[in-house]
Design a protein around this motif. Structure first.
Motif, mmCIF file in Angstrom:
data_model
loop_
_atom_site.group_PDB
_atom_site.id
_atom_site.type_symbol
_atom_site.label_atom_id
_atom_site.label_comp_id
_atom_site.label_asym_id
_atom_site.label_seq_id
_atom_site.Cartn_x
_atom_site.Cartn_y
_atom_site.Cartn_z
ATOM 1 N N PHE A 11 -1.100 -5.924 4.292
ATOM 2 C CA PHE A 11 -0.085 -5.422 3.374
ATOM 3 C C PHE A 11 1.312 -5.725 3.919
ATOM 4 N N GLU A 12 2.120 -6.342 3.092
ATOM 5 C CA GLU A 12 3.487 -6.656 3.493
ATOM 6 C C GLU A 12 4.366 -5.415 3.515
ATOM 7 N N HIS A 13 3.937 -4.379 2.812
ATOM 8 C CA HIS A 13 4.732 -3.152 2.706
ATOM 9 C C HIS A 13 3.777 -1.970 2.709
ATOM 10 N N PHE A 14 4.105 -0.939 3.499
ATOM 11 C CA PHE A 14 3.315 0.296 3.525
ATOM 12 C C PHE A 14 4.254 1.485 3.509
ATOM 13 N N TYR A 15 3.931 2.451 2.671
ATOM 14 C CA TYR A 15 4.664 3.721 2.649
ATOM 15 C C TYR A 15 3.629 4.816 2.457
ATOM 16 N N GLY A 16 3.425 5.629 3.496
ATOM 17 C CA GLY A 16 2.421 6.679 3.377
ATOM 18 C C GLY A 16 2.152 7.337 4.704
ATOM 19 N N PHE A 17 0.916 7.819 4.886
ATOM 20 C CA PHE A 17 0.545 8.533 6.102
ATOM 21 C C PHE A 17 -0.783 7.997 6.612
ATOM 22 N N ILE A 18 -1.064 8.207 7.900
ATOM 23 C CA ILE A 18 -2.236 7.598 8.515
ATOM 24 C C ILE A 18 -3.280 8.611 8.966
ATOM 25 N N ALA A 19 -3.085 9.866 8.642
ATOM 26 C CA ALA A 19 -4.073 10.891 9.003
ATOM 27 C C ALA A 19 -5.068 11.079 7.867
ATOM 28 N N GLY A 20 -6.076 11.913 8.132
ATOM 29 C CA GLY A 20 -7.066 12.189 7.109
ATOM 30 C C GLY A 20 -6.528 13.040 5.976
ATOM 31 N N GLU A 21 -5.504 13.822 6.267
ATOM 32 C CA GLU A 21 -4.855 14.652 5.259
ATOM 33 C C GLU A 21 -3.427 14.891 5.711
ATOM 34 N N THR A 22 -2.619 15.420 4.799
ATOM 35 C CA THR A 22 -1.244 15.748 5.172
ATOM 36 C C THR A 22 -0.732 16.863 4.276
ATOM 37 N N ASN A 23 0.275 17.542 4.750
ATOM 38 C CA ASN A 23 0.947 18.562 3.959
ATOM 39 C C ASN A 23 1.700 17.859 2.826
ATOM 40 N N GLN A 24 1.344 18.156 1.581
ATOM 41 C CA GLN A 24 1.963 17.462 0.447
ATOM 42 C C GLN A 24 3.451 17.769 0.324
ATOM 43 N N GLN A 59 0.842 -1.194 0.000
ATOM 44 C CA GLN A 59 0.000 0.000 0.000
ATOM 45 C C GLN A 59 0.873 1.237 0.000
ATOM 46 N N PHE A 60 0.464 2.226 -0.803
ATOM 47 C CA PHE A 60 1.190 3.491 -0.889
ATOM 48 C C PHE A 60 0.197 4.638 -0.751
ATOM 49 N N GLY A 61 0.525 5.605 0.124
ATOM 50 C CA GLY A 61 -0.307 6.795 0.242
ATOM 51 C C GLY A 61 -1.091 6.848 1.531
ATOM 52 N N LYS A 62 -2.352 7.183 1.398
ATOM 53 C CA LYS A 62 -3.183 7.510 2.560
ATOM 54 C C LYS A 62 -3.802 6.268 3.188
ATOM 55 N N CYS A 63 -3.698 6.198 4.511
ATOM 56 C CA CYS A 63 -4.435 5.215 5.301
ATOM 57 C C CYS A 63 -5.134 5.988 6.414
ATOM 58 N N HIS A 64 -6.430 6.097 6.327
ATOM 59 C CA HIS A 64 -7.183 6.836 7.347
ATOM 60 C C HIS A 64 -8.145 5.881 8.052
ATOM 61 N N GLU A 65 -7.634 4.680 8.392
ATOM 62 C CA GLU A 65 -8.477 3.677 9.018
ATOM 63 C C GLU A 65 -7.942 3.210 10.371
ATOM 64 N N VAL A 66 -6.888 3.855 10.865
ATOM 65 C CA VAL A 66 -6.323 3.446 12.156
ATOM 66 C C VAL A 66 -7.071 4.169 13.274
ATOM 67 N N PRO A 67 -7.651 3.445 14.243
ATOM 68 C CA PRO A 67 -8.294 4.111 15.377
ATOM 69 C C PRO A 67 -7.338 5.101 16.030
ATOM 70 N N VAL A 68 -7.842 6.268 16.385
ATOM 71 C CA VAL A 68 -6.948 7.347 16.820
ATOM 72 C C VAL A 68 -6.154 6.997 18.062
ATOM 73 N N TRP A 69 -6.692 6.136 18.920
ATOM 74 C CA TRP A 69 -5.939 5.776 20.125
ATOM 75 C C TRP A 69 -4.869 4.724 19.837
ATOM 76 N N GLN A 70 -4.803 4.265 18.590
ATOM 77 C CA GLN A 70 -3.774 3.296 18.206
ATOM 78 C C GLN A 70 -2.732 3.897 17.257
ATOM 79 N N THR A 71 -2.657 5.217 17.200
ATOM 80 C CA THR A 71 -1.746 5.855 16.251
ATOM 81 C C THR A 71 -0.380 6.171 16.848
ATOM 82 N N SER A 72 -0.126 5.767 18.082
ATOM 83 C CA SER A 72 1.165 6.078 18.698
ATOM 84 C C SER A 72 2.234 5.110 18.206
#
Length: 786
Positions: free
Chosen positions: A173-186, A145-158
């Protein structure tokens, strides 16, 4: 391999049955070769592309103004689906896509930040609903997976997890590169490689952009996968943060659209419908729906604001074209490997309708809107920054009128699940080896939950009944594959409910009954749910242009009852229209990682989201840093920071001088400096913030202390009430992404001494007569927490 049973995953190891010899040289010693699991013969590679906040009418492939040649190229040798639907919001659409179940069934009735304890809104995917990636991985696919993941419960983002709901944890996914918030600074994203935070290799000013970066990483990954595992198919989920706000794109892309939107959003809607009819993505008799009264006409907008409004849309169009360009690079890389024809590609142009979260005039910094702050960005203010929209200096979002235009010819926008403007997204399917049709349009009613079923069908992989020992809830989607070569294939389903923020609807045998309860950009009190007015649209009304509720009351009543039945079956109840209250974890009933009025942090702790750090907003507080400065060193760098250039605070030393900066939305920086340098040895640097009280976003007085002695004081007139950032974090000893203060750059922010600890104290716990935290006090706090 095709004979093995795949209904139970992982596929159980089969013990060898036969003679066991004493000597391996015995002719009777025979063992089958070790073979890795592979999917059934003929299983294709799979690439699912999901764009963010792109409406039906944005892409040129579906008649929109933003050029998307990659989408058009795939459509020319594939299929366009013009009745494909999402959930009207990002996290729910993604959870539904990745699981093949309806969004409330997998606990994602809203975004993760608004999770409650109700099953349909918990943000926790049940282990009875294994994700598609896990099923494919356990059947022998390589997954990434590459890019946005906005499915992590907020109390599990540490950084401590648990990582069960992260892509590379329990997401399959064996490999992830991206971010876990709803949006990010590009230009300065909060990136993770699997579960490890990493930083971009350059700044936005030096040419960095997230979409280019994730494309580079995806290309590297797929090349390596085919070089080392050529016989193993891949599943890539490519989900850019584009085109979600902030609308960030290099200026040369937005400048391509100079002057194209000067006549406004009403004229753009009419032009777009004409192009849509020419392309055949809407019927020739499709009507342009009326603009809702809540959205102003272009001609009613102030003339001095129109240049800014036009620029907002130029930036957005450039952003979408830029995104499609980089997707084209990934498609080209797969083609160069000789496997594009045997790759099932889903190009889903938006996870919901276009975003109407930018207010009626748009914004230079959308964090103002997220905090409910209005009236700050005047026409004069925006015009002074017109050339900075889309650049690293901005955090911009376009006006509601443009979002409505990007959803033409339909009514409404993102968040409004009652109408097609919120849920209908153009989708392209491309698989030359698996379909004979080329360049055609398909109009079967389809939904994002159908993707998983289609992929499994194409791969010849059965839906598992047990995964990791847990019996599974059946997939709720249906395979779209029958329509690949048959434009007249039967509909995949006859009934589908929609619900988001109590905007709700039901589709049944061509009819739709809908009711809009809330408006995305309006935060006024909402009416009682039972007072909502329902509308009814007939099967021949493609755009939901003519409400026939008055003419068909019995049919409307039948569909209203059907909605309640579907809602009860799928965890939609209880309906929940709370917004601000659900940001409070105690009211919402979700876990909170940090409790009490004290939190202790240590050096090198970082990438801590606002949900896992004590909330200092709207209350008195103190922050104390125990530091050690080596001999001969002039201390310099950040002790602790939260947020970034568009809102936040930081305690730091600048050339030995202690300092505190409160950054109010990037509009104003309140700073307090000490009078003398901090010398070698052990020291405590402390900030005490005395909040005025009397409500949210009030001011306060800041005192800066070194070793218990006040060295500075300043008045702060305004504070941020709800959020410093959507993606920037709390960091100790360094600052990631963008800097809170303009006294240093991110690269210069690392503290050159040692930080023993940093303590955050709230309310009465922040009061300290000698303005010092002694070892005995720290010991008592530690023991109280055991």
């Amino acid at each position: 391999m095709n004979e093995i049973s795949r209904s139970v995953l992982p596929i159980p190891d089969q013990p060898r049955v036969g003679l066991t010899t004493y000597d391996a040289k015995d002719p009777a010693a025979s063992y089958p070769p070790i073979r890795d699991i592979r999917p059934p013969a003929g299983a294709p590679n799979v690439l699912v592309i999901l764009l963010d906040d792109v409406g039906f009418a944005a892409s040129s492939a579906f008649g929109g103004p933003a050029l998307t040649p990659t989408a058009e190229r795939l459509a020319a040798t594939g299929l366009k689906y013009n009745r494909f639907h999402t959930t009207a919001l990002c996290s729910p659409t993604r959870a539904a896509l990745l699981s093949g179940r309806k969004h409330h069934v997998v606990g994602m009735g809203a975004i993760t930040e608004l999770a409650t304890s109700a099953p349909g809104y918990s943000s926790l995917r049940p282990n009875t609903c294994a994700p598609l990636a896990e099923t494919l991985k356990l059947n022998g696919y390589s997954t990434a997976q590459f890019g946005k993941c906005h499915e992590v419960p907020v109390w599990q983002t540490s950084p401590m997890g648990p990582f069960d709901n992260w892509p590379s944890g329990g997401g399959g996914f064996e490999h992830f590169y991206g971010f876990i918030a709803g949006e990010t600074n590009q230009y300065a994203p909060a990136l993770f490689h699997n579960t490890t935070p990493i930083e971009p290799d350059r700044t936005g000013e030096e040419g960095y952009h997230l979409t280019e970066d994730i494309t580079d990483k995806a290309i590297d990954w797929v090349r390596q996968q085919k070089a080392l595992m050529a016989d193993k198919p891949f599943f890539i989920y490519f989900a850019p943060g584009a085109t979600h706000a902030p609308h960030h794109v290099p200026k040369e892309w937005s400048d391509r659209y100079k002057g194209q939107f000067d006549d406004g959003w009403d004229a753009l809607r009419k032009r777009t419908l004409g192009r849509q009819k020419e392309l055949g993505v809407v019927p020739a008799d499709a009507e342009l729906t009326a603009r809702p009264a809540e959205i102003p006409a272009w001609e009613d907008m102030p003339n001095d604001l129109k240049p800014v409004l036009a620029r907002e849309m130029e930036v957005y169009a450039g952003f979408l074209e830029h995104t499609d360009h980089h997707i084209g690079r990934l498609i080209d890389a797969i083609a160069d490997l000789g496997v594009l024809d045997d790759t099932l590609v889903y190009y889903i142009i938006g996870d919901n309708g276009a975003s109407a979260e930018g207010t009626v005039q748009g914004t230079f910094n959308e964090l103002l809107l997220l905090n409910g702050v209005s009236g700050v960005e005047t026409a004069e203010y925006l015009n002074a920054r017109i050339d900075q929209f889309g650049t690293p200096a901005s955090y911009n979002h376009y006006a509601v009128g443009w979002a409505h235009a990007m959803d033409a010819p339909y009514q409404w926008t993102k968040q409004v699940a009652s109408h097609w403007g919120g849920t209908r997204n153009g989708t392209i399917v491309h698989w030359p080896a698996g379909m004979k049709a080329r360049g055609e349009v398909r109009s079967q009613f389809s939904h994002v939950i159908d993707v998983a079923a289609t992929v499994l069908d194409a791969a010849g992989v059965p839906e598992p009944t047990f995964v990791h020992g847990v019996q599974q809830v059946p997939l709720q989607g249906a395979s779209m594959r029958p329509s690949f070569d048959d434009s007249a294939a039967p509909e995949f389903r006859e009934t589908q409910y929609f619900e988001m923020f109590v905007n709700r609807g039901i589709y049944h045998q061509g009819w739709t009954a809908v009711t809009r309860h809330s408006t995305p950009w309006v935060m006024a009190p909402l009416p009682p749910i039972d007072d909502d007015i329902w509308e009814l649209y007939a099967p021949d009304d493609w755009t939901q242009a003519h409400d026939v509720a008055a003419e068909e009351p019995e049919r409307l009543a039948y569909l209203q009852r059907l909605f309640l039945i579907e809602a009860a079956k799928n965890n939609v109840l209880p309906l929940d229209d709370r917004r601000v209250e659900r940001f409070n974890s105690d009211l919402a009933g979700r876990p909170s990682l940090v409790r009490g009025n004290r939190q202790l942090l240590f050096e090198r702790m970082g990438r801590l989201s606002e949900n896992i750090v004590l909330n200092i907003k709207n209350k008195s507080h103190a922050v104390t840093a125990q530091i050690s400065v080596p001999d001969g060193v002039v201390p310099n760098g950040v002790l602790i920071s939260q947020g970034g250039a568009f809102g936040g605070w930081a305690i730091y030393l600048s050339a030995g001088i202690p300092a505190y900066c409160y950054n109010f939305f990037g509009l104003q920086r309140f700073k307090v400096y000490g009078s003398d340098r901090v010398g070698p040895g052990d020291h405590q640097v402390r900030v005490e913030f005395a909040y005025d009280g009397g409500g949210l976003a009030k001011g306060g007085t800041v005192g800066l202390f070194v070793d218990g002695t006040k060295v500075g004081e300043w008045r702060i007139d305004n504070t941020q009430p709800h959020a410093f950032s959507a993606d920037e974090t709390t960091d100790v000893g360094v600052e990631t992404a963008t800097p809170v203060s303009d006294d240093y750059s991110t690269r210069e922010s690392k503290f050159n001494g040692r930080i023993e600890w940093v303590e955050i104290d709230l309310g009465e716990d922040a009061e300290d007569a000698d303005h010092l935290i002694t070892p005995e006090e720290r010991y008592r706090v530690a023991m109280a927490r055991q």
